[in-house]
Motif scaffolding. Structure first.
Motif, PDB file in Angstrom:
ATOM      1  N   GLU A   1       0.832  -1.205   0.000  1.00 35.59           N
ATOM      2  CA  GLU A   1       0.000   0.000   0.000  1.00 35.59           C
ATOM      3  C   GLU A   1       0.868   1.257   0.000  1.00 35.59           C
ATOM      4  OE1 GLU A   1      -2.958   0.278   2.957  1.00 35.59           O
ATOM      5  OE2 GLU A   1      -3.888  -1.667   2.538  1.00 35.59           O
ATOM      6  N   TRP A   2       1.874   1.275   0.855  1.00 40.40           N
ATOM      7  CA  TRP A   2       2.776   2.441   0.892  1.00 40.40           C
ATOM      8  C   TRP A   2       3.395   2.683  -0.482  1.00 40.40           C
ATOM      9  CZ3 TRP A   2       5.793   0.392   5.757  1.00 40.40           C
ATOM     10  CH2 TRP A   2       4.995   0.555   6.896  1.00 40.40           C
TER      11      TRP A   2
ATOM     12  N   ARG B   1       0.795   4.008  -3.116  1.00 37.05           N
ATOM     13  CA  ARG B   1       0.426   5.415  -2.901  1.00 37.05           C
ATOM     14  C   ARG B   1       1.581   6.350  -3.255  1.00 37.05           C
ATOM     15  NH1 ARG B   1      -1.263   3.484   2.279  1.00 37.05           N
ATOM     16  NH2 ARG B   1      -3.402   2.686   2.155  1.00 37.05           N
ATOM     17  N   ALA B   2       2.796   5.986  -2.837  1.00 36.62           N
ATOM     18  CA  ALA B   2       3.951   6.827  -3.130  1.00 36.62           C
ATOM     19  C   ALA B   2       4.180   6.928  -4.633  1.00 36.62           C
ATOM     20  CB  ALA B   2       5.193   6.273  -2.436  1.00 36.62           C
TER      21      ALA B   2
END
Length: 335
Positions: free
Chosen positions: A151-152, A155-156
């Protein structure tokens, strides 16, 4: 636009492929066919299947360019908690490095929409009656860690490269849209109950001393067909956006079912009331209650679950019976 669905020939992925194809979306499935039951037989006629891994950058480049892919729904991943504890390097390579390679290919090809199939495992053991998307993420095993890291990363990447993204945290998946699309693995609770009953053995309940009404763990079960619809609605939402953004939502019913209740329902649906479920010791790391708060997905996507737990058990049992009858198609068989 055309969507690449990784893991598209597996249990959940094939349901997503069918839901999106039925809605008129152009889809291409990519799968390494390593999961039990995965194969061409799960896919609707006319949907291309690319056989290979998301770790194969050259294959991804050819697939994205050759099929003019403009959006990705990423489901390909290892997902067995126990296996992740035993083989964390495998899980980080497959789930995190594989996602990295896929995102690199997508960015290079200027793909602007990306849906990540995440998991409630990112929450760990939440101390909450209902788990919201703002509940702290404290995963308890490498599988959950890889999903949160994914997820990180998504999104990044979206922020850095102007990509619209969605992360879908789904809870306990069960059922089947059609018997031949049922889950044929035995890592989830309903298939494990079926397997025990088919052998004349008692299904196992891990612990009955939890702080719940009947002492057994409570979980939120969502029908795989509802889950597939949620993936399509998220993809459609990203396709309609005229600017980058990110969305994170739970996918569940908002209602909990205890393991003992589930065991009784399985016995009722299968007609195999003996032997009764047997209680054994707790499994390490099992939280007492994990039930989704579903207000955000209702507001953001207009999605609500349509199927009850009985629907999930009945459809899963039909698939199990098809499998043990020898009529279940194996990977590579044509439809």
């Amino acid at each position: 636009m055309t969507w690449l669905i990784t893991g598209g020939a597996g249990y959940i992925g094939a349901h997503v492929v069918r839901a999106m194809a039925r809605a008129g979306e152009r889809v291409v499935a990519l799968d390494d066919l390593s999961a039990p039951g995965s194969g061409l037989a799960r896919l609707p006629e006319g949907v291309p299947l690319v056989t290979g891994s998301v770790l194969d950058r050259e294959l991804l480049d050819r697939t994205i360019t050759g099929h003019q892919i403009s959006g990705v729904v990423h489901l390909a991943a290892r997902k067995r908690v126990g296996e992740s504890v035993e083989s964390p390097l495998l899980y980080y390579r497959e789930n995190v490095h594989g996602l990295t390679v896929l995102l690199e290919a997508a960015v290079t090809a200027r793909v602007e929409r990306f849906v990540l199939s995440s998991s409630a495992a990112v929450y760990g053991m939440p101390d909450a009656q209902l788990v919201t998307e703002d509940t702290p993420c404290l995963p308890m095993n490498p599988y959950g860690e890889t999903k949160l890291a994914g997820e990180w990363l998504v999104r990044a990447t979206g922020r850095a490269h102007g990509m619209a993204t969605a992360c879908l945290r789904y809870f306990n998946v069960a059922g089947a849209a059609r018997p031949e699309m049922a889950d044929v693995g035995v890592s989830n609770v309903i298939p494990t109950f079926f397997e025990a009953l088919s052998k004349g053995e008692p299904p196992l309940i891990f612990g009955d001393d939890y702080p719940t009404p009947d002492g057994t763990c409570i979980r939120d079960y969502v029908h795989v067909a509802d889950l597939a619809d949620a993936h399509h609605m998220a993809a459609r939402r990203l396709a309609a956006q005229d600017r980058p953004g990110d969305l994170t939502v739970n996918i569940g019913t908002g209602h909990g079912v205890s393991v003992r209740e589930l065991a009784r329902l399985v016995a009722e649906v299968t007609g195999r009331t003996e032997p009764a479920a047997r209680v054994v010791g707790r499994r390490a790391g099992d939280p007492a209650r994990v039930v989704a708060a579903v207000g955000r997905i209702e507001r953001e996507l207009g999605w609500t679950a349509r199927h009850e737990v009985r629907d999930m058990v009945e459809s899963a049992w039909q698939g199990w019976c098809l499998r043990i009858s020898g009529e279940f198609k194996t990977p590579g068989q044509s439809t």
